[in-house]
Design a protein around this motif. Structure first.
Motif, PDB file in Angstrom:
ATOM      1  N   ALA A 102       4.780  -1.862  -7.339  1.00  0.00           N
ATOM      2  CA  ALA A 102       5.111  -2.335  -5.998  1.00  0.00           C
ATOM      3  C   ALA A 102       4.530  -1.355  -4.979  1.00  0.00           C
ATOM      4  CB  ALA A 102       6.618  -2.457  -5.821  1.00  0.00           C
ATOM      5  N   ILE A 103       3.535  -1.819  -4.199  1.00  0.00           N
ATOM      6  CA  ILE A 103       2.862  -0.985  -3.206  1.00  0.00           C
ATOM      7  C   ILE A 103       3.458  -1.286  -1.835  1.00  0.00           C
ATOM      8  CG2 ILE A 103       0.633  -0.355  -2.200  1.00  0.00           C
ATOM      9  CD1 ILE A 103      -0.665  -1.694  -4.693  1.00  0.00           C
ATOM     10  N   ASN A 104       3.951  -0.268  -1.133  1.00  0.00           N
ATOM     11  CA  ASN A 104       4.575  -0.452   0.194  1.00  0.00           C
ATOM     12  C   ASN A 104       5.562  -1.620   0.199  1.00  0.00           C
ATOM     13  OD1 ASN A 104       1.206  -0.276   0.937  1.00  0.00           O
ATOM     14  ND2 ASN A 104       2.515   1.448   1.496  1.00  0.00           N
ATOM     15  N   PRO A 105       6.455  -1.718  -0.784  1.00  0.00           N
ATOM     16  CA  PRO A 105       7.307  -2.904  -0.854  1.00  0.00           C
ATOM     17  C   PRO A 105       8.390  -2.911   0.218  1.00  0.00           C
ATOM     18  CG  PRO A 105       8.005  -1.309  -2.486  1.00  0.00           C
ATOM     19  CD  PRO A 105       6.735  -0.764  -1.878  1.00  0.00           C
ATOM     20  N   VAL A 106       8.869  -4.116   0.554  1.00  0.00           N
ATOM     21  CA  VAL A 106      10.103  -4.270   1.322  1.00  0.00           C
ATOM     22  C   VAL A 106      11.208  -4.560   0.311  1.00  0.00           C
ATOM     23  CG1 VAL A 106       8.914  -5.121   3.365  1.00  0.00           C
ATOM     24  CG2 VAL A 106       9.757  -6.763   1.696  1.00  0.00           C
ATOM     25  N   GLY A 142       3.149   5.180   1.264  1.00  0.00           N
ATOM     26  CA  GLY A 142       2.257   5.922   2.157  1.00  0.00           C
ATOM     27  C   GLY A 142       3.099   6.663   3.171  1.00  0.00           C
ATOM     28  N   SER A 143       2.858   7.955   3.326  1.00  0.00           N
ATOM     29  CA  SER A 143       3.721   8.749   4.210  1.00  0.00           C
ATOM     30  C   SER A 143       3.594   8.334   5.671  1.00  0.00           C
ATOM     31  CB  SER A 143       3.393  10.238   4.062  1.00  0.00           C
ATOM     32  OG  SER A 143       2.109  10.534   4.576  1.00  0.00           O
ATOM     33  N   ALA A 144       2.481   7.665   6.053  1.00  0.00           N
ATOM     34  CA  ALA A 144       2.267   7.256   7.439  1.00  0.00           C
ATOM     35  C   ALA A 144       2.439   5.759   7.628  1.00  0.00           C
ATOM     36  CB  ALA A 144       0.874   7.690   7.902  1.00  0.00           C
ATOM     37  N   ASP A 145       3.209   5.137   6.753  1.00  0.00           N
ATOM     38  CA  ASP A 145       3.474   3.692   6.843  1.00  0.00           C
ATOM     39  C   ASP A 145       4.521   3.443   7.920  1.00  0.00           C
ATOM     40  OD1 ASP A 145       4.145   1.021   6.502  1.00  0.00           O
ATOM     41  OD2 ASP A 145       4.174   1.119   4.323  1.00  0.00           O
ATOM     42  N   THR A 146       4.149   2.726   8.996  1.00  0.00           N
ATOM     43  CA  THR A 146       5.095   2.416  10.067  1.00  0.00           C
ATOM     44  C   THR A 146       5.607   0.991   9.991  1.00  0.00           C
ATOM     45  OG1 THR A 146       3.252   1.809  11.533  1.00  0.00           O
ATOM     46  CG2 THR A 146       4.051   4.083  11.646  1.00  0.00           C
ATOM     47  N   ILE A 206       1.080   8.633  -1.342  1.00  0.00           N
ATOM     48  CA  ILE A 206      -0.218   8.910  -0.734  1.00  0.00           C
ATOM     49  C   ILE A 206       0.055   9.597   0.599  1.00  0.00           C
ATOM     50  CG2 ILE A 206      -2.386   7.938   0.096  1.00  0.00           C
ATOM     51  CD1 ILE A 206      -1.886   5.517  -1.714  1.00  0.00           C
ATOM     52  N   ASN A 207      -0.152  10.881   0.642  1.00  0.00           N
ATOM     53  CA  ASN A 207       0.099  11.655   1.858  1.00  0.00           C
ATOM     54  C   ASN A 207      -0.931  11.275   2.922  1.00  0.00           C
ATOM     55  OD1 ASN A 207       2.238  14.009   1.298  1.00  0.00           O
ATOM     56  ND2 ASN A 207       1.062  13.631  -0.574  1.00  0.00           N
ATOM     57  N   GLY A 208      -0.450  10.681   4.013  1.00  0.00           N
ATOM     58  CA  GLY A 208      -1.340  10.195   5.067  1.00  0.00           C
ATOM     59  C   GLY A 208      -1.682   8.730   4.939  1.00  0.00           C
ATOM     60  N   GLY A 209      -1.250   8.100   3.859  1.00  0.00           N
ATOM     61  CA  GLY A 209      -1.521   6.677   3.664  1.00  0.00           C
ATOM     62  C   GLY A 209      -0.698   5.813   4.605  1.00  0.00           C
ATOM     63  N   THR A 210      -1.274   4.686   5.057  1.00  0.00           N
ATOM     64  CA  THR A 210      -0.590   3.755   5.943  1.00  0.00           C
ATOM     65  C   THR A 210      -0.246   2.472   5.184  1.00  0.00           C
ATOM     66  OG1 THR A 210      -2.510   2.495   6.727  1.00  0.00           O
ATOM     67  CG2 THR A 210      -2.079   4.641   7.786  1.00  0.00           C
ATOM     68  N   HIS A 211       0.317   1.520   5.916  1.00  0.00           N
ATOM     69  CA  HIS A 211       0.670   0.241   5.288  1.00  0.00           C
ATOM     70  C   HIS A 211      -0.571  -0.540   4.862  1.00  0.00           C
ATOM     71  CE1 HIS A 211       3.558  -2.925   4.394  1.00  0.00           C
ATOM     72  NE2 HIS A 211       2.736  -3.803   4.953  1.00  0.00           N
ATOM     73  N   PHE A 212      -1.706  -0.255   5.513  1.00  0.00           N
ATOM     74  CA  PHE A 212      -2.912  -1.046   5.270  1.00  0.00           C
ATOM     75  C   PHE A 212      -3.977  -0.282   4.495  1.00  0.00           C
ATOM     76  CE2 PHE A 212      -0.870  -2.336   9.245  1.00  0.00           C
ATOM     77  CZ  PHE A 212      -0.620  -3.665   8.978  1.00  0.00           C
ATOM     78  N   SER A 213      -3.645   0.930   4.030  1.00  0.00           N
ATOM     79  CA  SER A 213      -4.647   1.773   3.382  1.00  0.00           C
ATOM     80  C   SER A 213      -5.225   1.160   2.110  1.00  0.00           C
ATOM     81  CB  SER A 213      -4.049   3.144   3.046  1.00  0.00           C
ATOM     82  OG  SER A 213      -3.769   3.885   4.206  1.00  0.00           O
ATOM     83  N   THR A 214      -4.419   0.401   1.375  1.00  0.00           N
ATOM     84  CA  THR A 214      -4.867  -0.109   0.078  1.00  0.00           C
ATOM     85  C   THR A 214      -5.418  -1.527   0.152  1.00  0.00           C
ATOM     86  OG1 THR A 214      -2.680  -0.962  -0.505  1.00  0.00           O
ATOM     87  CG2 THR A 214      -3.151   1.330  -1.090  1.00  0.00           C
ATOM     88  N   ILE A 215      -5.387  -2.139   1.352  1.00  0.00           N
ATOM     89  CA  ILE A 215      -5.819  -3.528   1.499  1.00  0.00           C
ATOM     90  C   ILE A 215      -7.288  -3.565   1.881  1.00  0.00           C
ATOM     91  CG2 ILE A 215      -5.408  -5.709   2.694  1.00  0.00           C
ATOM     92  CD1 ILE A 215      -2.627  -4.696   3.402  1.00  0.00           C
ATOM     93  N   VAL A 229      -5.168   1.187   9.950  1.00  0.00           N
ATOM     94  CA  VAL A 229      -5.667   1.338   8.581  1.00  0.00           C
ATOM     95  C   VAL A 229      -5.571   2.796   8.149  1.00  0.00           C
ATOM     96  CG1 VAL A 229      -7.696   1.117   7.090  1.00  0.00           C
ATOM     97  CG2 VAL A 229      -7.191  -0.640   8.813  1.00  0.00           C
ATOM     98  N   GLY A 230      -5.879   3.710   9.075  1.00  0.00           N
ATOM     99  CA  GLY A 230      -5.825   5.129   8.755  1.00  0.00           C
ATOM    100  C   GLY A 230      -7.124   5.638   8.167  1.00  0.00           C
ATOM    101  N   ALA A 231      -7.113   6.905   7.841  1.00  0.00           N
ATOM    102  CA  ALA A 231      -8.318   7.572   7.344  1.00  0.00           C
ATOM    103  C   ALA A 231      -8.578   7.231   5.880  1.00  0.00           C
ATOM    104  CB  ALA A 231      -8.168   9.090   7.496  1.00  0.00           C
ATOM    105  N   SER A 232      -9.844   7.139   5.535  1.00  0.00           N
ATOM    106  CA  SER A 232     -10.320   7.057   4.142  1.00  0.00           C
ATOM    107  C   SER A 232      -9.592   6.009   3.296  1.00  0.00           C
ATOM    108  CB  SER A 232     -10.183   8.429   3.476  1.00  0.00           C
ATOM    109  OG  SER A 232     -10.831   9.423   4.216  1.00  0.00           O
ATOM    110  N   PRO A 233      -9.588   4.722   3.713  1.00  0.00           N
ATOM    111  CA  PRO A 233      -8.914   3.706   2.887  1.00  0.00           C
ATOM    112  C   PRO A 233      -9.530   3.574   1.503  1.00  0.00           C
ATOM    113  CG  PRO A 233     -10.234   2.683   4.616  1.00  0.00           C
ATOM    114  CD  PRO A 233     -10.181   4.142   4.933  1.00  0.00           C
ATOM    115  N   GLU A 234     -10.830   3.922   1.391  1.00  0.00           N
ATOM    116  CA  GLU A 234     -11.462   3.832   0.074  1.00  0.00           C
ATOM    117  C   GLU A 234     -10.813   4.785  -0.925  1.00  0.00           C
ATOM    118  OE1 GLU A 234     -13.383   7.077   2.381  1.00  0.00           O
ATOM    119  OE2 GLU A 234     -12.847   4.986   2.820  1.00  0.00           O
TER     120      GLU A 234
END
Length: 531
Positions: free
Chosen positions: A380-384, A406-410, A435-444, A459-464
């Motif tokens: 489960a990635i960024n689950p609700v 992701g620590s930066a998921d708002t 994922i330190n610095g990862g957002t809600h959209f980093s993996t999409i 999206v944040g930095a370095s989604p790749e």
């Protein structure tokens, strides 16, 4: 309220706002909007604006200027459609607590009218346009309420920092007790065939378009199902589907018709009046169960599928709403008692995902059978799930689970939606990847069907890098618990996370955080190895 495709309110403000009054208790400062316009367009700070600007540093002033001038690429129908949904109205009520009428009343109606009128006047309207169309001579900014919100934000930030520090420290300590790895996991590279199916569930009036990625390999292969998030589609994780299929899994990617990109496009174009229906909390897991049933019927008659599917060994990976879907299939039950406690969410709540979860209070109170015994493990990635499932629901899962935060998921904040729910899991095989610095959209991945473009800041930095983590974690996880290859468990530890971690977005992986450890961290207690 049902809104037609051509619905545009005819209300126009009798006058636009001329000033912004910033109040704090008995103190008040007034800034002419023309001073803001001058600053936004030229960078010049006149005498009126200087009284405010002297208290703000250069970086914040630059951010304000960008905010005032950034175009909003929505038309009047799109804006009005969203603002008349339950979620849109709740957000407006919260915003109206801060941005008020000159009289001090909630600015709900004035904000909504100003947004719609501005969007009707031109495509790519700005915040300055909204100010000019605000139906009050002055916009009142309630700094007392703003300060309350800021305090809530700071509390959440501090608690999240403490929780993240706990996870990162625990990951470092777990590295000391695991085998030191020097390389990442290696996979075989199969050729892949892709088949597209349109499965029609007549009983629920749903057509579930499904992509199936099949490795060209002998024998029946284990299955991984991918469930996309709200407003997304089955292309969002095509990169992961290709990776896992090339690695030997049959990958099944259904599209959920009531909560996909097409549903969001229908809302914004006036063909729908809701972001999603509460029934989606039931229909999404049922979509996957139905697709697995259909594949069972087809597997011997379809040339691409014949002899290729092991439908008794299934893994599921889902992101956001798809993360909820994966957890429901794993055995977590809808928790109406928790929903009643949490809904409607407090106006001070910073967990936007609760607005989605609280739609479920409108579901009929019954026992929904959403789990599937064919599912052997889930990611489960960024689950609700904090309210819709809660501790009672999540504690019923007894198969392996990996939660990715992701620590930066708002959107689905890490602390209430992933870190604390992780401590509620009772299954012995559980993992939390941070994922330190990862957002809600980093993996999409970017999708050609996106109804709304996602700003780079979101999206944040370095989604790749984040996407590479999902690939590198999902393969050994599903190899271990779905393909039943126990040797791959050597890659499911903090040491492996360290090997694949990259400096832009450091990765941590832990096997266990107890509720007591987390609570001590939230309270600011010193972290130690014997907590």
């Amino acid at each position: 309220m049902t809104i037609g495709a051509n619905f545009i309110p005819t209300v126009r403000p009798a006058f636009g706002a001329e000033r912004i009054n910033i109040s704090y208790g008995i103190f008040q400062r007034s800034i002419p909007i023309k001073s803001l316009e001058l600053f936004a367009r030229t960078g010049e700070i006149d005498e009126d604006f200087s009284a405010y600007a002297r208290y703000v540093d250069k970086k914040e002033l630059a951010q304000l200027r960008r905010l005032l001038l950034t175009p909003i690429p929505l038309g009047a129908v799109e804006v009005s459609q969203f603002l008349y949904t339950a979620i849109g109205q709740t957000l407006l009520e919260r915003l109206g607590d801060v941005i008020q009428l000159e009289s001090g009343l909630n600015g709900f109606y004035a904000i909504r009218s100003a947004l719609i009128v501005s969007a009707a006047q031109k495509q790519g309207f700005t915040l300055l346009d909204v100010f000019r169309n605000y139906s009050s001579n002055a916009i009142s900014i309630n700094l007392s309420r703003t300060q309350e919100i800021a305090q809530s934000v700071q509390i959440l930030i501090n608690q999240t920092k403490n929780a993240i520090a706990l996870i990162n420290q625990e990951s470092r300590e777990e590295m000391g007790s695991t085998e030191v790895l020097t390389t990442g996991v290696t996979t075989r590279r199969f050729q892949v065939q892709k088949a597209i199916f349109n499965f029609n569930d007549v009983s629920r009036n749903r057509v579930i378009n499904t992509d199936v990625y099949v490795p060209v390999a002998s024998g029946r292969r284990p299955i991984v199902v991918i469930s996309h998030g709200l407003g997304s589609d089955r292309t969002s994780f095509a990169y992961l589907a290709q990776y896992l299929a090339r690695s030997g899994f049959v990958v099944v990617v259904p599209e959920h018709p009531g909560s996909n990109a097409a549903q969001l496009q229908a809302l914004l174009s006036g063909r729908a009046d809701t972001v999603t229906d509460p029934r989606e909390f039931v229909d999404r897991p049922l979509d996957i169960k139905f697709v697995l049933d259909e594949l069972t019927q087809l597997q011997d008659s379809n040339a691409t599928l014949r002899g290729r599917l092991n439908l008794q060994q299934v893994g599921v990976v889902g992101q956001s709403f798809g993360g909820y879907t994966a957890l429901a299939l794993a055995g977590a039950k809808i928790n109406f008692e928790q929903l009643n406690k949490d809904c409607p969410p407090l106006r001070s709540s910073l967990n936007v995902s609760q607005l989605l979860q609280c739609l479920a209070v409108r579901l009929p109170r019954t026992e929904y059978n959403l789990s599937d015994s064919r599912v052997k493990a889930v990611i489960a990635i960024n689950p609700v799930g904090s309210s819709i499932l809660g501790q009672t629901g999540l504690s019923q899962i007894n198969i392996p689970v990996m939660i990715v935060a992701g620590s930066a998921d708002t959107v689905t904040p890490a602390l209430p939606e992933q870190i604390q729910p992780f401590t509620w899991l009772t299954t012995p095989n559980k993992y939390l990847a941070l994922i330190n610095g990862g957002t809600h959209f980093s993996t999409i991945a970017e999708s050609p069907n996106n109804a709304l473009p996602i700003p780079q800041e979101a999206v944040g930095a370095s989604p790749e890098v984040s996407r590479s983590y999902i690939e590198s974690l999902s393969f050994p996880f599903f190899q271990t618990y779905v393909a039943q290859q126990p040797s791959y468990i050597n890659y499911l530890n903090a040491g492996y996370a360290k090997v694949i971690s990259q400096a832009q977005l450091p990765l941590s992986l832990v096997r266990n955080i107890t509720p007591n450890e987390l609570q001590q961290a939230l309270n600011g207690s010193p972290l130690s190895s014997n907590q």
